[in-house]
Design a protein around this motif. Structure first.
Motif, PDB file in Angstrom:
ATOM      1  N   ALA A 254       0.704  -1.418   0.085  1.00 50.26           N
ATOM      2  CA  ALA A 254      -0.008  -0.071   0.016  1.00 50.26           C
ATOM      3  C   ALA A 254       0.919   1.107  -0.056  1.00 50.26           C
ATOM      4  N   ARG A 255       1.985   1.139  -0.385  1.00 46.43           N
ATOM      5  CA  ARG A 255       3.101   2.471  -0.469  1.00 46.43           C
ATOM      6  C   ARG A 255       2.357   3.199  -1.630  1.00 46.43           C
ATOM      7  N   VAL A 256       2.930   4.459  -2.031  1.00 44.60           N
ATOM      8  CA  VAL A 256       3.022   5.292  -3.131  1.00 44.60           C
ATOM      9  C   VAL A 256       2.767   4.434  -4.461  1.00 44.60           C
ATOM     10  N   ALA A 257       1.963   4.929  -5.233  1.00 46.48           N
ATOM     11  CA  ALA A 257       1.901   4.121  -6.533  1.00 46.48           C
ATOM     12  C   ALA A 257       2.677   4.906  -7.558  1.00 46.48           C
ATOM     13  N   THR A 258       3.071   4.242  -8.643  1.00 45.61           N
ATOM     14  CA  THR A 258       3.823   4.693  -9.525  1.00 45.61           C
ATOM     15  C   THR A 258       3.090   5.918 -10.247  1.00 45.61           C
ATOM     16  N   ARG A 439       1.106  -4.011  10.473  1.00 47.93           N
ATOM     17  CA  ARG A 439       2.610  -3.834  10.349  1.00 47.93           C
ATOM     18  C   ARG A 439       3.232  -4.193   9.068  1.00 47.93           C
ATOM     19  N   ASP A 440       2.369  -4.927   8.069  1.00 46.02           N
ATOM     20  CA  ASP A 440       3.180  -4.965   6.514  1.00 46.02           C
ATOM     21  C   ASP A 440       2.802  -3.881   5.661  1.00 46.02           C
ATOM     22  N   PHE A 441       2.002  -2.821   6.241  1.00 47.96           N
ATOM     23  CA  PHE A 441       2.007  -1.657   5.368  1.00 47.96           C
ATOM     24  C   PHE A 441       3.182  -0.946   5.327  1.00 47.96           C
ATOM     25  N   THR A 442       3.208  -0.203   4.429  1.00 44.46           N
ATOM     26  CA  THR A 442       4.498   0.642   4.421  1.00 44.46           C
ATOM     27  C   THR A 442       4.286   2.171   3.935  1.00 44.46           C
ATOM     28  N   VAL A 443       4.883   3.204   4.935  1.00 48.02           N
ATOM     29  CA  VAL A 443       4.725   4.438   4.727  1.00 48.02           C
ATOM     30  C   VAL A 443       6.063   4.982   4.505  1.00 48.02           C
ATOM     31  N   LEU A 446       8.552   9.876   6.295  1.00 52.89           N
ATOM     32  CA  LEU A 446       8.715   9.771   7.700  1.00 52.89           C
ATOM     33  C   LEU A 446       7.726  10.828   8.544  1.00 52.89           C
ATOM     34  N   LYS A 447       7.271  12.093   7.650  1.00 52.81           N
ATOM     35  CA  LYS A 447       6.324  12.700   8.225  1.00 52.81           C
ATOM     36  C   LYS A 447       5.075  12.280   8.494  1.00 52.81           C
ATOM     37  N   LEU A 448       4.577  11.458   7.213  1.00 57.95           N
ATOM     38  CA  LEU A 448       3.242  10.855   7.476  1.00 57.95           C
ATOM     39  C   LEU A 448       3.364   9.642   8.693  1.00 57.95           C
ATOM     40  N   ARG A 449       4.439   9.130   8.502  1.00 60.17           N
ATOM     41  CA  ARG A 449       4.648   7.851   9.223  1.00 60.17           C
ATOM     42  C   ARG A 449       4.430   8.341  10.866  1.00 60.17           C
ATOM     43  N   ASP A 450       5.434   9.252  11.070  1.00 61.62           N
ATOM     44  CA  ASP A 450       5.011   9.902  12.664  1.00 61.62           C
ATOM     45  C   ASP A 450       3.797  10.394  13.117  1.00 61.62           C
ATOM     46  N   MET A 451       3.269  10.974  11.915  1.00 64.23           N
ATOM     47  CA  MET A 451       1.651  11.371  12.120  1.00 64.23           C
ATOM     48  C   MET A 451       0.913  10.301  12.557  1.00 64.23           C
ATOM     49  N   LEU A 452       0.839   9.375  11.714  1.00 66.96           N
ATOM     50  CA  LEU A 452      -0.082   8.093  11.843  1.00 66.96           C
ATOM     51  C   LEU A 452       0.220   7.452  13.051  1.00 66.96           C
ATOM     52  N   GLN A 453       1.366   7.427  13.400  1.00 65.61           N
ATOM     53  CA  GLN A 453       1.815   6.741  14.783  1.00 65.61           C
ATOM     54  C   GLN A 453       1.152   7.430  16.093  1.00 65.61           C
ATOM     55  N   ARG A 454       1.377   8.882  15.820  1.00 68.27           N
ATOM     56  CA  ARG A 454       0.937   9.584  16.993  1.00 68.27           C
ATOM     57  C   ARG A 454      -0.628   9.329  16.927  1.00 68.27           C
ATOM     58  N   LEU A 495       5.916  -0.985  20.041  1.00 65.78           N
ATOM     59  CA  LEU A 495       5.495  -1.758  18.937  1.00 65.78           C
ATOM     60  C   LEU A 495       4.709  -0.762  17.650  1.00 65.78           C
ATOM     61  N   ILE A 496       4.082   0.316  18.301  1.00 71.24           N
ATOM     62  CA  ILE A 496       3.481   1.272  17.402  1.00 71.24           C
ATOM     63  C   ILE A 496       4.444   2.029  16.682  1.00 71.24           C
ATOM     64  N   GLY A 497       5.745   2.405  17.262  1.00 71.65           N
ATOM     65  CA  GLY A 497       6.480   3.164  16.686  1.00 71.65           C
ATOM     66  C   GLY A 497       7.311   2.195  15.702  1.00 71.65           C
ATOM     67  N   GLN A 498       6.885   0.909  15.574  1.00 66.00           N
ATOM     68  CA  GLN A 498       7.781  -0.113  14.578  1.00 66.00           C
ATOM     69  C   GLN A 498       6.716  -0.091  13.458  1.00 66.00           C
ATOM     70  N   LEU A 499       5.617   0.350  13.300  1.00 69.72           N
ATOM     71  CA  LEU A 499       4.389   0.305  12.342  1.00 69.72           C
ATOM     72  C   LEU A 499       5.094   1.064  11.130  1.00 69.72           C
ATOM     73  N   PHE A 500       4.937   0.689  10.112  1.00 70.98           N
ATOM     74  CA  PHE A 500       5.046   1.222   8.650  1.00 70.98           C
ATOM     75  C   PHE A 500       6.096   1.388   8.357  1.00 70.98           C
ATOM     76  N   ALA A 501       7.316   0.758   8.798  1.00 73.41           N
ATOM     77  CA  ALA A 501       8.628   0.711   8.421  1.00 73.41           C
ATOM     78  C   ALA A 501       8.875  -0.018   7.066  1.00 73.41           C
ATOM     79  N   MET A 502       9.683   0.628   6.311  1.00 72.79           N
ATOM     80  CA  MET A 502       9.896  -0.211   5.186  1.00 72.79           C
ATOM     81  C   MET A 502      10.450  -1.490   4.987  1.00 72.79           C
ATOM     82  N   GLN A 503       9.561  -2.558   4.497  1.00 66.43           N
ATOM     83  CA  GLN A 503       9.905  -3.553   4.347  1.00 66.43           C
ATOM     84  C   GLN A 503      11.016  -4.248   3.526  1.00 66.43           C
TER      85      GLN A 503
END
Length: 503
Positions: A254-258, A439-443, A446-454, A495-503
């Motif tokens: 579900a990352r950014v599409a081409t 946890r399998d989703f990728t964001v 970093l700005k969006l990742r931090d926003m979603l985790q918060r 654990l929430i802080g580990q969400l959306f990390a690049m696989q």
């Protein structure tokens, strides 16, 4: 009736034609050598080649102006009876001979302009992909599902978004060149009178006489506008044709599409050519802008249409995530739309606190863009967070009256213990279920990742901490307390802080 003029015209025609033709071939050979010596990303090389071809076409217009100007000077020096304005009656060129002189000059200038017209047509057909078409933009807009079937008609071509964007930018660059240099070239092709010298009796007879060469200049402008409009339509159509499936077009995580990065690239390429676009829209009715003349739209109208087609494409891909089924279908669709809309806002939206954007930083300043994309982003984020809100049903306070202790002990009674056990075990079960999916989703941003985790923490973590701190002190299980307390708030936060990390 004047053999010497026929000989003059034929000789100078060959020289003029060869001069323009030789210069065009020289530029083409240089371009081939340059492109051949720079292997790399095919998309980058293709854009560089198309852009270089467009620049060469503009250079050829400049060169044709030099050639025609030189021919006009040669013509005047060789054919005019005298350069003085005080010539006597006997030296004035007869009208029928003047006509023959004008025809001869027009014949020479037309050969140069005709070669230029061929070159620009070739650039559009060969380099910009106008030899075929990608179908009807209007039909695809009215029937988005059919847009994904790809080109099927006779003469239709397959062109990705980046190639179509390069072609559109090249077309606009050529229009810019014709728009700025064309009037001067047309003026050179005109004659005040056929021999280029206004006599006292003819000075006030009206506008300059049009020649074959000046008519070809008009055709040059019309042809350029027509072909450029086709490249713009191909760009819009290429976005509509972007496939809805496939790992490249619909990422598994579900990352950014081409398609999003391709459209951003396209908008950045065409945005600088606002005047050229207006020149096209004033003269051609376009599928997204049927008005012509002064009421025709600006570049913002076209960009708005491209963004609309992009959103339709993204929503189609998001719907296919849902159609796939599975426990992660809805959440993946939400994350996909958040990733892409946030990406668009970051790269194309105006920068807060900056009144004037740098000239090379293409941003959409119009309010519609931020309003539209932000609305979609906020809606998708709200839907996504509902997946985490289900955890709160286990974290409601337990009435103290329901907590009964065993006689002379600090251990809860069996029934009261079961009540707290069900709360903790319910939270653990739902948290693990949701976490494993998300946890399998990728964001990548970093700005969006931090926003979603918060935002996820804000949904339930504070309530969970209060619940955990209050009831973890109570002995509600004799042997398995550690199993029910295996997720202290600090661990959940980690654990929430580990969400959306690049696989």
């Amino acid at each position: 009736g004047y053999p010497q003029l026929d000989s003059y015209g034929e000789a100078r025609k060959s020289v003029a034609y060869a001069s323009v033709d030789g210069y065009c071939r020289q530029l083409r050979n240089i371009r081939k050598k340059t492109m051949g010596s720079n292997p790399g990303n095919s998309s980058i090389v293709h854009h560089a080649n198309v852009d270089s071809a467009a620049r060469d076409a503009v250079r050829c217009i400049e060169h044709a102006m030099v050639v025609v100007s030189g021919e006009k000077s040669v013509y005047r020096c060789v054919v005019a009876p005298a350069s003085s304005n005080t010539q006597d009656e006997s030296k004035v060129v007869a009208p029928h001979y003047q006509r023959a002189l004008g025809t001869s000059y027009s014949y020479v200038a037309a050969s140069a302009v005709d070669r230029l017209l061929d070159l620009i047509e070739y650039t559009f057909l060969r380099e910009a992909g106008c030899a075929g078409n990608l179908g009807s933009v209007t039909e695809a807009s009215n029937n988005p599902g059919a847009a994904q079937s790809g080109p099927t008609g006779t003469g239709e071509i397959d062109m990705d978004i980046r190639a179509a964007a390069s072609a559109a930018a090249a077309g606009l660059r050529i229009v810019d060149g014709v728009r700025m240099l064309g009037p001067s070239l047309s003026k050179l092709c005109e004659l005040t009178n056929p021999c280029g010298i206004a006599s006292a009796t003819e000075a006030n007879k009206g506008p300059p006489e049009s020649t074959i060469a000046s008519a070809l200049c008009i055709s040059l402008h019309r042809s350029t506008v027509k072909n450029c409009s086709k490249t713009l339509e191909n760009l819009a159509r290429s976005i509509q044709l972007d496939p809805l499936d496939g790992r490249k077009h619909r990422p598994a995580d579900a990352r950014v599409a081409t398609v999003s990065s391709d459209v951003v690239h396209a908008i950045r390429l065409i945005t600088p050519f606002t005047s050229a676009y207006k020149s096209v829209s004033k003269r051609r009715a376009l599928p997204w802008d049927p008005n012509v003349g002064e009421s025709s739209g600006e570049m913002d109208t076209f960009i708005r249409f491209l963004v609309k087609q992009l959103i339709i494409s993204l929503q189609g891909k998001a719907q296919n995530y849902k159609n796939d089924g599975g426990v992660d279908a809805q959440a993946k669709s939400n994350v996909f739309m958040m990733n892409n809309t946030f990406y668009l806002l970051e790269l194309l939206g105006p920068v807060e606190g900056v009144e004037e954007q740098p000239a090379d930083d293409c941003r959409i300043q119009a309010p519609w863009f931020t309003t539209k994309i932000s609305k979609i982003f906020d809606s998708e984020k709200a839907k996504y967070l509902t997946h985490w809100e289900s955890l709160n049903k286990h974290l409601t306070a337990v009435d103290d009256k329901e907590l009964n202790y065993q006689t002379n002990k600090d251990v809860l009674s069996l029934e009261s213990g079961r009540l707290l056990k069900s709360r903790f075990s319910g939270f653990i079960e739902d948290f693990e279920r949701v976490y494993v999916v998300h946890r399998d989703f990728t964001v990548i941003d970093l700005k969006l990742r931090d926003m979603l985790q918060r935002d996820i923490r804000r949904v339930f973590l504070a309530r969970y901490k209060a619940f955990f701190d209050k009831y973890s002190r109570i002995q509600f299980s004799k042997k398995n307390m550690e199993n029910y307390l295996k997720y202290p708030p600090q661990k959940v936060n980690s654990l929430i802080g580990q969400l959306f990390a690049m696989q």
